[in-house]
Structure formats: C-alpha cells, structure tokens
Design an enzyme around this catalytic site. Sequence first.
Site, PDB file in Angstrom:
ATOM      1  N   MET A 152       0.833  -1.209   0.000  1.00 28.58           N
ATOM      2  CA  MET A 152       0.000   0.000   0.000  1.00 28.58           C
ATOM      3  C   MET A 152       0.865   1.255   0.000  1.00 28.58           C
ATOM      4  O   MET A 152       0.507   2.257  -0.605  1.00 28.58           O
ATOM      5  CB  MET A 152      -0.947   0.000   1.209  1.00 28.58           C
TER       6      MET A 152
ATOM      7  N   THR B 147      -4.320   1.892   8.126  1.00 27.47           N
ATOM      8  CA  THR B 147      -3.984   0.578   8.675  1.00 27.47           C
ATOM      9  C   THR B 147      -5.157   0.030   9.483  1.00 27.47           C
ATOM     10  O   THR B 147      -5.804   0.773  10.225  1.00 27.47           O
ATOM     11  CB  THR B 147      -2.736   0.688   9.580  1.00 27.47           C
TER      12      THR B 147
ATOM     13  N   HIS C 270     -10.296 -13.348  -1.337  1.00 26.96           N
ATOM     14  CA  HIS C 270      -9.180 -12.431  -1.072  1.00 26.96           C
ATOM     15  C   HIS C 270      -7.871 -13.206  -1.200  1.00 26.96           C
ATOM     16  O   HIS C 270      -7.867 -14.439  -1.110  1.00 26.96           O
ATOM     17  CB  HIS C 270      -9.248 -11.860   0.348  1.00 26.96           C
TER      18      HIS C 270
ATOM     19  N   LYS D 174      -4.866 -13.290   3.649  1.00 29.91           N
ATOM     20  CA  LYS D 174      -5.918 -12.735   4.518  1.00 29.91           C
ATOM     21  C   LYS D 174      -6.629 -13.894   5.206  1.00 29.91           C
ATOM     22  O   LYS D 174      -7.376 -14.644   4.589  1.00 29.91           O
ATOM     23  CB  LYS D 174      -6.920 -11.917   3.698  1.00 29.91           C
TER      24      LYS D 174
END
Length: 285
Positions: free
Chosen positions: A15, A110, A168, A172
């Site tokens: 990210m 986050t 996902h 995850k």
Amino acid sequence: MSGIVVMMNGLPGAMGHEVSQACIRRGLTLAPVALTGGGQPADCQVTEGSTSVTVKLVGPDAAGSQRKALEELKKAHGNRLVIIDFTHPTAVNPNGDLYTSVGVTYVMGTTGGDREALMKATNDSGVYAVIAPNMGKQIVALQATMERMARDFPGAFSGYKLEVTESHQKTKADTSGTAKALVSSFQKMGVDKFEMDDIKMLRDDESQKAFGVSEEHLNGHAWHTYTLKSGDGSVEFQFKHNVSGRRTYSEGVADAVQFIAAKCAEKSKKRTFDMIDILEAGVMQ
Ligand SMILES: NC(=O)c1ccc[n+]([C@@H]2O[C@H](COP(=O)([O-])OP(=O)(O)OC[C@H]3O[C@@H](n4cnc5c(N)ncnc54)[C@H](O)[C@@H]3O)[C@@H](O)[C@H]2O)c1
C-alpha cells in the site's frame, strides 16, 4: 489547498507504494523520508510516470529517530504536512500516539489495533485526522447505502435466501469485514437465517480462478458476490463488488489527504473524520 507534502509511513510495503504513486498523480509532494518496520532497507525508490523519489526509511531500532524524523518534517512544512499510515495492526496505536504527541495531521488506513483507544487519543489531542479501515470509496458508499436501506425498509427481503461468496489473497486469514457488514444489513432486511460462518471464503488459487480472479491478481484482490433468492425461486437479486489490485484504495487515500489538509487549513471545529464524511462532502475525485 496547494503545496501538500505527504509522509508515507509503511513504505516499502504494497500500500505504501500504491498510495505514494496515487499522491504523485494528484500533484502532491512525497516527502523523502518515511517510517518503516524492522528489517527493511535503508531507502526505497517510488516511481510514477516521470517522477522518481528516493525515500529514506527510518526503522524503529534507533531510539527516538522516528519522532525526530516527524518533528523535522513538521518544522519544515508546518500545516502542509499530512502523514499517511499503512503499516501493521500492531503499529496502529503506537504510531497514532506518536502522531498526536508530535501534533501532525494524519490519515490512518492501517486496520486493526485498539480503535477506541486510537479515536480517544486523537480526539483528546486535537490533531486533524481521517481514520478509515476501508478507503475504497464506492464500497464504503455501498455499505452505507445498504445500512440505510435496512433502516428505511426493514423486512424488504423477508423470505429470501442469502448466499455470500468472498475471495481475497490467501494471506488474509479472517472473513471480509465488508462482507460481514453487508450481511448484517441483509439480516435487518429479513433474509432467512444466515450466520457469518455461512459466508463462503475462497483462499486457494484454483477456486479463486474459477470465481473469475485473474492470475496476476491472485495476490491482491477483494471480490464479493451476494445472491438473494425469493422463497419460490422466481426472483433473484445479485450484488457484486470485485476489486482487483489496490489502486481504488490508494485513490481514496489521496482524496482523504486533500480533504483533511483543507479541514486543517480552514480550522474546522470537527477534527476527526471517516470516509463517509468525505463521501458526504462530495469532494471525491
Ligand atoms: N484502509 C484501506 O482501505 C486498506 C486497504 C488495503 C490495506 N489496508 C491495510 O493497510 C495495512 C498495510 O497493508 P499492506 O498490504 O501495505 O502491507 P505490507 O505488509 O505490504 O506493508 C506493511 C509495511 O509496514 C511496515 N511497518 C510494519 N510495522 C511498522 C511500524 N511500526 N512503523 C512503520 N512501518 C511499519 C512494514 O515494514 C511494511 O513495509 C494493513 O493493515 C492492511 O489491512 C487498508
């Protein structure tokens, strides 16, 4: 507000890179220093189009060095500085405490940590902040819309059978929070008995490809399908939101940065915001 400088904490993570690139595309300036976790290199390169920035990474090892890096940036850029945090759930509260004690505006993307403690520390400190575990603006809007629909039309789907599949990246471990939120709305709309454990989670390559996820996005995607069928099977509704990659979240972060810098500049009375506030303000790009 022009001249915004962003410090991208969490580089060189996935990210961190995506958000840095989105900020550069918006014309924001990426600070040449960022906070990182343990065991990371001394610096990293962020490239977007013809812009390339070398970012010095400040890890947690040398005592006080992260605070010093923040204080120096604050001294250099004042209220034009916005801190962005995409780090690790264990860093949410210590980093939040660092930002509030130094007194810098921040955007916390986050997930995890003690959210209540984060909100309290932020509200008590009076810093400007956007705190949002999902920056995918259209998805946040859909989630809010479904909750409003449940409030306005309770029982609209009574007698309907719900099926939910979410996929996902395999790292995850937990069930999608977005899927759970939508299920909760559908429950209020009266669907037949449905437990959160009934959400079908796909976490292996084969079933994800069969679901339609492309090979290149197996390591970064968030796909959801909700199917509602009437008792007699004569009516079917389907809601689907399939995100491949991370770009949509990073664009939401850039919106949040511009929004919070403007709030700080105008000395807004309200200081802590989420993505719904930004959507309601109608300032998404
Ligand atoms: N809000 C959203 O819309 C959204 C979207 C995607 C991901 N996320 C969340 O963002 C976080 C990061 O995701 P990612 O995929 O980039 O992870 P990642 O593992 O690729 O990157 C995490 C980075 O954080 C750094 N880091 C760890 N501890 C740190 C600390 N104490 N201080 C500073 N940096 C630290 C690591 O060194 C690493 O570079 C996760 O919590 C994830 O759930 C939120």
